[in-house]
Enzyme design. Structure first.
Site, PDB file in Angstrom:
ATOM      1  N   THR A 145       2.765 -10.251  -6.667  1.00 25.16           N
ATOM      2  CA  THR A 145       1.949  -9.158  -7.191  1.00 25.16           C
ATOM      3  C   THR A 145       0.631  -9.758  -7.639  1.00 25.16           C
ATOM      4  O   THR A 145       0.590 -10.915  -8.064  1.00 25.16           O
ATOM      5  CB  THR A 145       2.679  -8.433  -8.344  1.00 25.16           C
ATOM      6  OG1 THR A 145       1.848  -7.374  -8.804  1.00 25.16           O
ATOM      7  CG2 THR A 145       3.016  -9.353  -9.499  1.00 25.16           C
ATOM      8  N   TRP A 190      -2.730  -3.296  -4.936  1.00 24.23           N
ATOM      9  CA  TRP A 190      -3.571  -3.854  -5.979  1.00 24.23           C
ATOM     10  C   TRP A 190      -4.839  -4.489  -5.425  1.00 24.23           C
ATOM     11  O   TRP A 190      -4.832  -5.134  -4.389  1.00 24.23           O
ATOM     12  CB  TRP A 190      -2.845  -4.947  -6.758  1.00 24.23           C
ATOM     13  CG  TRP A 190      -1.760  -4.446  -7.647  1.00 24.23           C
ATOM     14  CD1 TRP A 190      -0.449  -4.779  -7.574  1.00 24.23           C
ATOM     15  CD2 TRP A 190      -1.876  -3.540  -8.742  1.00 24.23           C
ATOM     16  NE1 TRP A 190       0.252  -4.134  -8.557  1.00 24.23           N
ATOM     17  CE2 TRP A 190      -0.594  -3.362  -9.286  1.00 24.23           C
ATOM     18  CE3 TRP A 190      -2.952  -2.838  -9.320  1.00 24.23           C
ATOM     19  CZ2 TRP A 190      -0.346  -2.529 -10.369  1.00 24.23           C
ATOM     20  CZ3 TRP A 190      -2.692  -2.011 -10.400  1.00 24.23           C
ATOM     21  CH2 TRP A 190      -1.411  -1.864 -10.905  1.00 24.23           C
TER      22      TRP A 190
HETATM   23  P1  AMP Z   1       3.434  -2.520  -8.654  1.00 26.05           P
HETATM   24  O1  AMP Z   1       3.826  -3.777  -9.304  1.00 26.05           O
HETATM   25  O2  AMP Z   1       2.519  -2.698  -7.512  1.00 26.05           O
HETATM   26  O3  AMP Z   1       4.633  -1.695  -8.294  1.00 26.05           O
HETATM   27  O4  AMP Z   1       2.589  -1.684  -9.704  1.00 26.05           O
HETATM   28  C1  AMP Z   1       3.099  -1.330 -10.958  1.00 26.05           C
HETATM   29  C2  AMP Z   1       2.059  -0.592 -11.737  1.00 26.05           C
HETATM   30  O5  AMP Z   1       1.625   0.561 -11.022  1.00 26.05           O
HETATM   31  C3  AMP Z   1       2.524  -0.074 -13.069  1.00 26.05           C
HETATM   32  O6  AMP Z   1       2.499  -1.061 -14.068  1.00 26.05           O
HETATM   33  C4  AMP Z   1       1.518   1.040 -13.320  1.00 26.05           C
HETATM   34  O7  AMP Z   1       0.278   0.525 -13.786  1.00 26.05           O
HETATM   35  C5  AMP Z   1       1.305   1.608 -11.940  1.00 26.05           C
HETATM   36  N1  AMP Z   1       2.223   2.749 -11.694  1.00 26.05           N
HETATM   37  C6  AMP Z   1       3.391   2.717 -11.042  1.00 26.05           C
HETATM   38  N2  AMP Z   1       3.941   3.949 -11.001  1.00 26.05           N
HETATM   39  C7  AMP Z   1       3.108   4.770 -11.667  1.00 26.05           C
HETATM   40  C8  AMP Z   1       3.118   6.160 -11.995  1.00 26.05           C
HETATM   41  N3  AMP Z   1       4.078   6.979 -11.594  1.00 26.05           N
HETATM   42  N4  AMP Z   1       2.078   6.649 -12.715  1.00 26.05           N
HETATM   43  C9  AMP Z   1       1.077   5.840 -13.126  1.00 26.05           C
HETATM   44  N5  AMP Z   1       0.993   4.532 -12.845  1.00 26.05           N
HETATM   45  C10 AMP Z   1       2.004   3.997 -12.121  1.00 26.05           C
END
Ligand code: AMP
Length: 542
Positions: free
Chosen positions: A186, A444
């Site tokens: 990540t 990201w």
């Molecule tokens: P990832 O590690 O790429 O899955 O990203 C995780 C991050 O995405 C979380 O810490 C949030 O900042 C954002 N995120 C994931 N799901 C949501 C959601 N339903 N609403 C708002 N932000 C989200």
């Protein structure tokens, strides 16, 4: 004490054994890179994943060695999920959307020994192989006769030639359930990307929990099309939960546009799907423009970014599909919360129900959560008190791969970098993000990487990259720049300066020249303040 239950390790190989025995004729349908449809069953997945295990043994791979993939959602990728982890190696799903330089860095950091790739990604492999000395074997996920002659890639075999002649019987090794099974990088909020390393235990517990009725509600009666990529946190765990339940899986392969996904859903009687808001945006636009309806779709999980209210409404009112809003993270395998209403809430008027559906939902058993103030004190669950969100549980990371970044935990809790409220019924609502990253179309973009590139330009004295709301991509990066005195650079010149230095989609949409960037007491850029200053700013339309 005598008289206890059997101490059987929770291993990923058990899942595929179970699928073979109990759901042998359950279907897996995949759109292949070649364009045709491939169909087979869970019994075939099991048989071929055992051949994968033999093929890896043949390469003399050690326990815990990393096997990387650069692949779409498809049946061969699924076989690798079970064959690699089941045989005790670690499946490393690489993100093909990254710039080749980032792929090189990540593959070397992971010490990948084998790289399996779909032919779509041959150009990436050609661009990176000379800089990845630890990768000894390249496997093209194709038939032997589809392997091009002059790729320039050493030790390249076709997947079918690689596994085709191997025996179909294999004794899965038994080992500690806390051994690593797969990993996903990540984009770090500081420094280089970091990897979450999942274990057999965490993956199995997550697979059970994800299938629960108030979570993803996955059953043998479902036909699931995961739009969420298998290279992003194990497609939210769907391949594993599908193996436990015997759900049919439908893989779109490279055909990810709204039209192709819609047609596949209809043709394969899909009842269930999952993906980030951007993909649904495209699909709903296609359906509206062509006056289409779903015949079998019932539910879809939407997460990765906040789901817009209009999307929940469109799915529900226009197409009769229930949206399950979900929140999670790579560091959490990924599921944290799912928004399914409680019985008492079903009696509320539609508008009040919508207010709840917009929240990210309730914690799944296995995830503990709390919101805290600056002093680290827990805030009340009143739906108003907003603070830093921390989590813990058996599928939340304890530390990053190789201990990168030191101990990430605060008194045993993992700080998510999200800011949230929790209401009296336990519904989480994300209100902001304290971490310094941008999420565009579910992927990201490191603001630090963007700033570092800008700062390398001789006319740039200070640069701050922030995300701006975008109707299709959720967020797009822009960069605020303070010029060095007596230097000149235009917006266009600076944007051109990014060419070739990062993936195209990670290049900011705009440059704004400012006199100063707000700084805090310690000299740190205050991006919340900058966002506030730029609240009336509108992104240029493409
Ligand atoms: P990832 O590690 O790429 O899955 O990203 C995780 C991050 O995405 C979380 O810490 C949030 O900042 C954002 N995120 C994931 N799901 C949501 C959601 N339903 N609403 C708002 N932000 C989200």
């Amino acid at each position: 004490m005598l008289g206890l239950m059997q101490d059987q390790p929770l291993l990923i190989s058990n899942m595929i054994d179970f699928a073979e025995r109990h759901h042998a004729d359950g279907e897996i349908v995949s759109r292949r890179v070649e364009g045709d449809l491939h169909r087979y069953t869970w019994a075939d997945v099991a048989k071929r994943s055992r051949q994968v295990a033999h093929a890896l043994d043949g390469l003399k791979l050690e326990f815990s060695d990393r096997v990387a993939t650069l692949a779409w959602n498809g049946y061969r990728h699924l076989e690798l999920y079970f064959g690699v982890s089941g045989s005790g190696r670690v499946l490393h799903t690489l993100n093909p959307r990254l710039h080749p330089d980032q792929v090189v860095w990540i593959a070397n950091h992971a010490e990948d020994k084998v790289l399996c790739f779909d032919m779509t990604f041959l150009p990436i492999v050609q661009a990176v192989h000379a800089r990845c000395p630890m990768i000894k074997t390249y496997v093209a996920l194709c038939d032997a006769d589809k392997l091009p002659a002059d790729t320039g890639i050493p030790n390249l075999v076709s997947y079918e030639a690689w596994i085709g002649t191997k025996p179909t019987a294999y004794e899965w090794p038994q080992f500690d359930e806390n051994s690593a099974s797969s990993m996903c990088y990540t984009s770090g909020t500081t420094g280089n990307p970091k990897a979450a390393l999942y274990s057999h235990r965490s993956t199995t517990l997550h697979a059970y929990a994800a299938a629960l009725p108030d979570v993803m509600c996955i059953s043998a009666r479902d036909s699931i099309l995961p739009v969420v990529p298998m290279f992003h946190v194990n497609a939210w765990g769907i391949p594993y939960s599908a193996a436990l339940t015997g759900a049919k899986l439908v893989f779109p392969g490279p055909a990810m546009d709204g039209k192709s996904v819609y047609e596949m859903m209809e043709a394969e009687s899909v009842t269930y799907s999952a993906g980030v808001p951007t993909v649904w945006q495209m699909m709903l636009a296609h359906m509206k423009a062509n006056n289409l309806k779903f015949s079998t779709m019932k539910r879809t999980v939407i997460g990765g970014s906040a789901c817009p209210p209009a999307m929940i409404r469109a799915f529900n009112d226009d197409y009769g599909v229930e949206v399950l809003h979900a929140w999670g993270m790579t560091e959490m395998s990924p599921l944290g919360t799912l928004c399914t209403l409680k019985n008492k809430q079903l009696k509320l008027p539609p508008d009040a129900q919508m207010q709840i559906r917009l929240k990210q939902g309730r914690a799944i058993f296995g995830v503990d959560m709390k919101v805290v103030n600056e002093a680290g004190e827990s805030l009340p669950w009143d739906g108003k008190s907003s603070g830093d969100l921390l989590v813990k549980g058996p599928w939340v990371i304890a530390e990053y791969f190789k201990g990168e970044g030191g101990n990430p935990l605060v008194n045993g809790w993992f700080p998510t970098g999200d800011v949230a409220t929790i209401d009296a019924d336990g519904f989480l609502q994300i209100t902001d993000r304290s971490k310094d990253v941008i999420k565009s179309g579910g992927e990201w973009i490191s603001s630090i990487d963007v700033e570092n590139i800008a700062m390398a330009h001789p006319a740039v004295m200070m640069a701050a990259c922030i995300g701006m709301p975008h109707p299709k991509w959720d967020e797009r990066p822009i960069i605020a720049v303070v010029k060095r005195p007596d230097t000149q650079v235009t917006r266009e010149e600076l944007l051109q300066f990014f060419d070739g230095k990062t993936a195209k989609w990670q290049i900011p949409d705009d440059v704004i020249f400012v006199d100063a960037i707000p700084l805090g007491a310690t000299g740190k850029m205050q991006k919340m303040k900058l966002r506030e200053q730029l609240k009336d700013y509108k992104l240029p339309t493409a």
